[in-house]
Scaffold this motif. Structure first.
Motif, PDB file in Angstrom:
ATOM      1  N   ASN A 118     -41.634 -30.233  11.288  1.00 39.16           N
ATOM      2  CA  ASN A 118     -41.707 -28.798  11.581  1.00 39.16           C
ATOM      3  C   ASN A 118     -40.355 -28.186  11.943  1.00 39.16           C
ATOM      4  N   ALA A 122     -39.709 -22.764  13.928  1.00 39.96           N
ATOM      5  CA  ALA A 122     -39.986 -22.061  15.181  1.00 39.96           C
ATOM      6  C   ALA A 122     -39.055 -20.879  15.384  1.00 39.96           C
ATOM      7  N   VAL A 130     -42.797 -18.770  21.833  1.00 33.31           N
ATOM      8  CA  VAL A 130     -42.472 -19.555  20.646  1.00 33.31           C
ATOM      9  C   VAL A 130     -43.602 -19.419  19.637  1.00 33.31           C
ATOM     10  N   THR A 132     -44.527 -19.646  15.087  1.00 28.12           N
ATOM     11  CA  THR A 132     -44.084 -20.024  13.753  1.00 28.12           C
ATOM     12  C   THR A 132     -43.544 -18.791  13.032  1.00 28.12           C
ATOM     13  N   TRP A 138     -47.188 -22.244  18.226  1.00 33.79           N
ATOM     14  CA  TRP A 138     -46.438 -23.382  17.717  1.00 33.79           C
ATOM     15  C   TRP A 138     -47.377 -24.498  17.254  1.00 33.79           C
ATOM     16  N   PRO A 143     -40.072 -27.503  19.281  1.00 38.13           N
ATOM     17  CA  PRO A 143     -39.787 -26.343  18.434  1.00 38.13           C
ATOM     18  C   PRO A 143     -38.300 -26.172  18.143  1.00 38.13           C
ATOM     19  N   GLU A 152     -34.039 -21.769  24.691  1.00 41.73           N
ATOM     20  CA  GLU A 152     -34.677 -22.700  23.771  1.00 41.73           C
ATOM     21  C   GLU A 152     -34.848 -24.072  24.424  1.00 41.73           C
ATOM     22  N   ASP A 156     -38.503 -25.730  25.025  1.00 40.51           N
ATOM     23  CA  ASP A 156     -38.802 -27.068  24.491  1.00 40.51           C
ATOM     24  C   ASP A 156     -39.525 -27.919  25.515  1.00 40.51           C
ATOM     25  N   THR A 197     -50.443 -26.583  19.762  1.00 45.62           N
ATOM     26  CA  THR A 197     -49.325 -27.510  19.482  1.00 45.62           C
ATOM     27  C   THR A 197     -49.822 -28.935  19.282  1.00 45.62           C
TER      28      THR A 197
END
Length: 461
Positions: A118, A122, A130, A132, A138, A143, A152, A156, A197
């Motif tokens: 993936n 993201a 977050v 797609t 997600w 991501p 970010e 995460d 997720t």
């Protein structure tokens, strides 16, 4: 004779240049996740010297050595300030282990495969959640495995605490005074069940009817008898601006209680120094914090090693050291992390939070938080948190497998040290606790049995 192609000046220049450019990408010889995509061998992204603690200390500290008060000054700049205090002044001993270079020994193999599958899909939506590219929640894995900024990094870690869709941790907690005398001892179960997720549990990636949720997280106390049956459950919204719904079952009152927001910054039990906000360093929705800033990218020592699984010990219980009793801390191992992000974040959504700031250290290899300093509102160091773990693979054929047959990769211990009062909570994952609860991985029954309001009422009666 070994000719050093990448000497200490190379690694120093690398980190200075990265700081000057504000660059966060991991990997010195090649982008880290390009290397991981080939065969998972992290070492190919770094010169040998960047994975060698002896290189950084001119041979004064080596793999196999023990850090103590006499030698810890050689690595002071590679430790969080709390651990340095513990080793230099309070008798803690820490062993130096080889660095882990297989990505599947740092995070679960299925999770790493999802991260690669993936990668690049993201983004943040206009709110900061977050999503797609088509705006949906997600779909699993990290991501942002190659983060470009501090937000970010924090996202995460918050979206994926464990790398599994469902976890079930039997836990023991010992709360100690400054000398290392035990004041409280608890056994408890912590479970997480992902609503979105998801990469293993069907249907995936979303739990039908709960696409607006991120996770369900539950705590059940099984010992001692005066607290047995007390349980708490958090229902996390996917929208990271919203606070989780926080419910508890209190056996003495035989009722469900809804907890207020400010109790995210209070211990759940007497004697503990751990707050719900402290879970996995990022225990709150990340958009309730703000002013994210990466303050350093550096080599560091962290508690990631297969040696941190006490596989031969009864219920995996760790040996102890330090304090005047010799029992204040777990006896654990550290390994060299070639690149670590240090990130500051502020409780912008909590005007009455006792924290003024958190500084969290994240392993750049898998963007996972492993150490934290919590500062009080006066800017003074208040709490230091440190988590350690790694593969449940002793390296001698003794493996505790996950649901795919790979080594279980998880945390093994956690220290939460209030350095102002010198009280400390020492917490570890064990093989089994009272009630017969054992580790479960990606068990689809966990939600109905443990993570609903009805479940915690049933478990407490």
């Amino acid at each position: 004779m070994h000719i050093i192609k990448y000497d200490k000046n190379f690694t120093r220049r690398y980190f200075m240049e990265s700081a000057g450019k504000g660059a966060l990408g991991a990997g010195m010889l090649a982008p880290l996740w390009d290397v991981i995509a080939r065969d998972g061998d992290i070492s190919k992204a770094y010169p040998d010297e960047a994975l060698d603690i002896a290189h950084y200390t001119d041979g004064k500290i080596n793999v196999g050595d023990t850090l103590d008060a006499d030698n810890v000054h050689h690595v002071r700049d590679m430790l969080d300030p709390g651990m340095y205090l513990q080793i230099s002044q309070q008798g803690r001993l820490v062993d130096i282990a080889p660095p882990e270079t297989d990505i599947n020994m740092l995070s679960p193999a299925d999770f790493n495969e999802a991260t690669l599958r993936n990668k690049g899909k993201a983004m943040f939506d206009s709110i900061g959640n977050v999503v797609t590219k088509d705006g949906k929640p997600w779909i699993g894995g990290r991501p942002f495995p190659e983060p470009k900024n501090a937000r970010e990094i924090v996202a995460d870690n918050t979206l994926a605490w464990s790398g599994y869709d469902s976890t079930f941790y039997p836990i023991e907690e010992w709360d100690m005074d400054g000398r290392g005398n035990q004041k409280f001892h608890y056994q408890l179960l912590f479970s997480e069940y992902k609503a979105t997720t998801r990469i293993k549990l069907d249907p995936k990636p979303y739990m039908p009817g709960h696409e607006d949720k991120l996770r369900f997280a539950m705590v059940l106390f099984t010992a001692p008898s005066d607290i047995k049956g007390t349980s708490l459950v958090n229902h996390w919204h996917y929208d990271q601006r919203k606070l989780p719904e926080f419910f508890g079952w209190l056996p003495q009152f035989k009722r469900i209680r809804r907890f207020p927001t400010n109790q995210r910054f209070e211990p759940m039990i007497p004697g503990s120094t751990v707050f719900p906000s402290d879970a996995f360093m990022t225990g709150d929705p990340y958009l309730t914090w703000g002013n994210f800033k990466t303050v350093a990218k550096i080599p560091f020592l962290g508690g990631v090693s297969r040696q941190n699984w006490s596989s031969e010990k009864d219920r995996w219980l760790h040996d102890r050291c330090g304090g005047t009793t010799g029992k204040k801390f777990f006896r654990t191992s550290l390994s060299l992390m070639p690149e670590v992000y240090a990130v500051d974040l502020y409780p912008t959504g909590y005007p009455r939070a006792p924290y003024g700031k958190k500084r969290i250290w994240f392993d750049a290899r898998n963007v996972s938080g492993f150490a934290m300093v919590g500062f009080d509102r006066n800017g003074e160091t208040w709490k230091v948190l440190e988590g350690g773990g790694g593969p449940y693979d002793a390296g001698n054929g003794n493996i505790f497998p996950d649901d795919s047959g790979n080594p279980y990769v998880s945390w093994t211990y956690f220290h939460s040290h209030d350095v102002q009062s010198d009280l400390i909570s020492t917490i570890q994952q064990t093989a089994e606790i009272d009630g017969g609860y054992k580790v479960r991985i990606n068990d689809p029954s966990v939600y109905e049995k443990f993570c609903t309001v009805a479940a915690i009422r049933r478990l407490g009666t």
